[in-house]
Design a protein around this motif. Structure first.
Motif, PDB file in Angstrom:
ATOM      1  N   TYR A 249       0.849  -1.191   0.000  1.00 25.50           N
ATOM      2  CA  TYR A 249       0.000   0.000   0.000  1.00 25.50           C
ATOM      3  C   TYR A 249       0.887   1.244   0.000  1.00 25.50           C
ATOM      4  O   TYR A 249       1.825   1.357   0.804  1.00 25.50           O
ATOM      5  CB  TYR A 249      -0.905  -0.026   1.229  1.00 25.50           C
ATOM      6  N   LEU A 250       0.598   2.194  -0.889  1.00 24.42           N
ATOM      7  CA  LEU A 250       1.371   3.431  -0.954  1.00 24.42           C
ATOM      8  C   LEU A 250       0.648   4.602  -0.293  1.00 24.42           C
ATOM      9  O   LEU A 250       1.113   5.171   0.681  1.00 24.42           O
ATOM     10  CB  LEU A 250       1.688   3.784  -2.416  1.00 24.42           C
ATOM     11  N   ARG A 251      -0.500   4.945  -0.838  1.00 19.39           N
ATOM     12  CA  ARG A 251      -1.251   6.096  -0.319  1.00 19.39           C
ATOM     13  C   ARG A 251      -2.656   6.055  -0.906  1.00 19.39           C
ATOM     14  O   ARG A 251      -2.972   5.223  -1.740  1.00 19.39           O
ATOM     15  CB  ARG A 251      -0.566   7.406  -0.715  1.00 19.39           C
ATOM     16  N   GLU A 252      -3.479   6.974  -0.467  1.00 16.83           N
ATOM     17  CA  GLU A 252      -4.802   7.094  -1.072  1.00 16.83           C
ATOM     18  C   GLU A 252      -5.271   8.540  -1.041  1.00 16.83           C
ATOM     19  O   GLU A 252      -4.833   9.352  -0.214  1.00 16.83           O
ATOM     20  CB  GLU A 252      -5.817   6.192  -0.383  1.00 16.83           C
ATOM     21  N   THR A 253      -6.130   8.867  -1.976  1.00 17.18           N
ATOM     22  CA  THR A 253      -6.752  10.173  -2.058  1.00 17.18           C
ATOM     23  C   THR A 253      -8.243   9.982  -1.845  1.00 17.18           C
ATOM     24  O   THR A 253      -8.697   8.892  -1.501  1.00 17.18           O
ATOM     25  CB  THR A 253      -6.487  10.813  -3.432  1.00 17.18           C
ATOM     26  N   GLN A 254      -8.996  11.024  -2.076  1.00 13.65           N
ATOM     27  CA  GLN A 254     -10.436  10.925  -1.894  1.00 13.65           C
ATOM     28  C   GLN A 254     -11.061   9.954  -2.903  1.00 13.65           C
ATOM     29  O   GLN A 254     -12.070   9.316  -2.624  1.00 13.65           O
ATOM     30  CB  GLN A 254     -11.082  12.309  -2.041  1.00 13.65           C
ATOM     31  N   GLU A 255     -10.413   9.801  -4.065  1.00 13.88           N
ATOM     32  CA  GLU A 255     -10.996   8.981  -5.131  1.00 13.88           C
ATOM     33  C   GLU A 255     -10.215   7.710  -5.441  1.00 13.88           C
ATOM     34  O   GLU A 255     -10.781   6.757  -5.995  1.00 13.88           O
ATOM     35  CB  GLU A 255     -11.119   9.809  -6.419  1.00 13.88           C
ATOM     36  N   ASN A 256      -8.911   7.672  -5.100  1.00 18.61           N
ATOM     37  CA  ASN A 256      -8.071   6.555  -5.542  1.00 18.61           C
ATOM     38  C   ASN A 256      -7.214   5.966  -4.429  1.00 18.61           C
ATOM     39  O   ASN A 256      -6.930   6.631  -3.426  1.00 18.61           O
ATOM     40  CB  ASN A 256      -7.143   7.008  -6.680  1.00 18.61           C
ATOM     41  N   ILE A 257      -6.822   4.722  -4.652  1.00 19.90           N
ATOM     42  CA  ILE A 257      -5.857   4.034  -3.799  1.00 19.90           C
ATOM     43  C   ILE A 257      -4.675   3.636  -4.676  1.00 19.90           C
ATOM     44  O   ILE A 257      -4.859   3.117  -5.779  1.00 19.90           O
ATOM     45  CB  ILE A 257      -6.477   2.779  -3.152  1.00 19.90           C
ATOM     46  N   TYR A 258      -3.451   3.893  -4.198  1.00 17.53           N
ATOM     47  CA  TYR A 258      -2.241   3.598  -4.961  1.00 17.53           C
ATOM     48  C   TYR A 258      -1.528   2.390  -4.338  1.00 17.53           C
ATOM     49  O   TYR A 258      -1.277   2.362  -3.128  1.00 17.53           O
ATOM     50  CB  TYR A 258      -1.312   4.806  -4.986  1.00 17.53           C
ATOM     51  N   LEU A 259      -1.214   1.417  -5.193  1.00 18.74           N
ATOM     52  CA  LEU A 259      -0.559   0.193  -4.747  1.00 18.74           C
ATOM     53  C   LEU A 259       0.715  -0.037  -5.554  1.00 18.74           C
ATOM     54  O   LEU A 259       0.765   0.295  -6.741  1.00 18.74           O
ATOM     55  CB  LEU A 259      -1.487  -1.011  -4.914  1.00 18.74           C
ATOM     56  N   GLU A 260       1.710  -0.609  -4.906  1.00 14.51           N
ATOM     57  CA  GLU A 260       2.984  -0.876  -5.572  1.00 14.51           C
ATOM     58  C   GLU A 260       3.270  -2.372  -5.579  1.00 14.51           C
ATOM     59  O   GLU A 260       2.964  -3.084  -4.627  1.00 14.51           O
ATOM     60  CB  GLU A 260       4.113  -0.146  -4.844  1.00 14.51           C
ATOM     61  N   PHE A 261       3.861  -2.843  -6.691  1.00 13.29           N
ATOM     62  CA  PHE A 261       4.256  -4.245  -6.840  1.00 13.29           C
ATOM     63  C   PHE A 261       5.702  -4.296  -7.313  1.00 13.29           C
ATOM     64  O   PHE A 261       6.207  -3.337  -7.912  1.00 13.29           O
ATOM     65  CB  PHE A 261       3.379  -4.956  -7.871  1.00 13.29           C
ATOM     66  N   PHE A 262       6.348  -5.417  -7.046  1.00 18.09           N
ATOM     67  CA  PHE A 262       7.684  -5.641  -7.581  1.00 18.09           C
ATOM     68  C   PHE A 262       7.673  -7.018  -8.215  1.00 18.09           C
ATOM     69  O   PHE A 262       7.804  -8.051  -7.542  1.00 18.09           O
ATOM     70  CB  PHE A 262       8.747  -5.560  -6.485  1.00 18.09           C
ATOM     71  N   LEU A 263       7.476  -7.046  -9.535  1.00 14.06           N
ATOM     72  CA  LEU A 263       7.373  -8.319 -10.248  1.00 14.06           C
ATOM     73  C   LEU A 263       7.639  -8.133 -11.737  1.00 14.06           C
ATOM     74  O   LEU A 263       7.872  -7.023 -12.214  1.00 14.06           O
ATOM     75  CB  LEU A 263       6.009  -8.964 -10.007  1.00 14.06           C
ATOM     76  N   HIS A 264       7.577  -9.227 -12.456  1.00 17.91           N
ATOM     77  CA  HIS A 264       7.755  -9.196 -13.900  1.00 17.91           C
ATOM     78  C   HIS A 264       6.439  -8.774 -14.558  1.00 17.91           C
ATOM     79  O   HIS A 264       5.396  -9.369 -14.269  1.00 17.91           O
ATOM     80  CB  HIS A 264       8.162 -10.578 -14.424  1.00 17.91           C
ATOM     81  N   PRO A 265       6.455  -7.781 -15.443  1.00 18.15           N
ATOM     82  CA  PRO A 265       5.220  -7.360 -16.125  1.00 18.15           C
ATOM     83  C   PRO A 265       4.842  -8.330 -17.233  1.00 18.15           C
ATOM     84  O   PRO A 265       4.930  -8.024 -18.426  1.00 18.15           O
ATOM     85  CB  PRO A 265       5.603  -5.978 -16.675  1.00 18.15           C
ATOM     86  N   THR A 266       4.435  -9.522 -16.844  1.00 17.63           N
ATOM     87  CA  THR A 266       4.159 -10.587 -17.802  1.00 17.63           C
ATOM     88  C   THR A 266       2.776 -10.452 -18.430  1.00 17.63           C
ATOM     89  O   THR A 266       1.941  -9.667 -17.992  1.00 17.63           O
ATOM     90  CB  THR A 266       4.250 -11.959 -17.118  1.00 17.63           C
TER      91      THR A 266
END
Length: 306
Positions: A249-266
């Motif tokens: 979990y990174l952060r959130e605003t009134q409308e969105n939630i931001y998530l981070e991943f570390f993986l292969h963009p397959t």
């Protein structure tokens, strides 16, 4: 006490002690007042039964339960810094819970409804598991959806992996010595030969799939940081049921939630993100976002032609 009730007991004990260490009287009170015990008509739970259950829980699930920690007589689950088998144990325990519940109540079909679309191939599971454990060379026919052809394969089986409610055989193809995955639902005429392979492959499959989504062969690729912007409601769903173990979990605003991943963009991960439609947008990397744009543009063009 009912002999076929033990798996339910194990699940209740693990669930309760994981959330809060308890003394024997507290645990006994919790169990006897649970709906599971009431439904089964169980009215007693001795300290000797608890001790036997603790041994069996350790044997079946590799979960160690102890008490008398620094003068504290409460039972607790011993934790290591990294318990690699947590996911496996949880999945196994959940499967046992469901199976045991259904066995105890034959009228379950009136109240419990399973997904009707299930992949085939699970009848091969034990044969493949045996071949993996004993390093037996196997042969089978494999159907390719793209070419619509069957090919005969001879492989060195290494592991079984679940992905997207399907199971896959991970193996080394003897034809080209490449690591490949084969869907169990597309395998037929399986033969576990008496011949053993002697190779000790150096590939660490846990590490190999650590930064992957699905079963794509990602040899030679490096994982990347991927940031998603999710609509608030969809983001809450993904937070509660992570797409991948690297999800953060990174952060959130009134409308969105931001998530981070570390993986292969397959391709597998791309298809997963496309299934969320306008609810999920790739913030970075730009190259992966452009691939998604291209897919969406193609999909739009297909609809334009109808």
């Amino acid at each position: 006490m009912q002999k076929d009730f033990y798996l339910t007991r194990y699940a209740l004990i693990i669930k309760k002690i994981e959330s809060n260490p308890l003394s024997y009287p507290q645990l006994e009170d919790y169990l006897l007042n649970s709906f599971e015990f009431q439904d089964a008509g169980v009215t007693s739970y001795s300290i000797r039964t608890l001790q036997r259950d603790i041994k069996e829980i350790s044997r079946l699930f590799n979960i160690s339960i102890h008490n008398k920690k620094k003068g504290d007589n409460r039972y607790y689950i011993e934790r290591k810094d990294e318990l690699e088998n947590d996911d496996y144990n949880q999945k196994l325990l959940e499967s046992f819970q469901i199976s045991n519940t259904l066995n105890l109540h034959p009228d379950f079909s009136d109240f419990i409804f399973f997904e009707s679309r299930k992949p085939s191939g699970l009848h091969l599971f034990y044969d493949l598991f045996f071949a993996i454990r004993n390093k037996r060379i196997i042969k089978f026919e494999h159907y390719n959806y793209k070419t619509k052809e069957k090919t005969v394969r001879k492989v060195h089986p290494l592991a079984l992996k679940e992905s997207g409610n399907r199971w896959y055989l991970i193996s080394i193809d003897t034809k080209d010595k490449m690591l490949k995955s084969f869907g169990l639902d597309r395998i037929s005429f399986l033969e576990v030969t008496k011949s053993k392979f002697r190779e000790n492959y150096k590939c660490n499959l846990k590490e190999h799939f650590k930064h992957s989504f699905g079963v794509m062969n990602i040899s030679g690729q490096n994982p990347e940081k991927i940031v998603l912007r999710c609509g608030k409601e969809q983001g809450e769903y993904i937070k509660s049921f992570p797409l991948h173990q690297s999800q953060r979990y990174l952060r959130e605003t009134q409308e969105n939630i931001y998530l981070e991943f570390f993986l292969h963009p397959t391709y597998d991960f791309m298809q997963e993100l496309l299934s969320y439609g306008e609810e999920v947008t790739i913030e970075e990397p730009a190259s992966f976002a452009n691939q998604i744009k291209s897919k969406l543009k193609k999909a739009y063009e297909n609809y334009e032609r109808t």
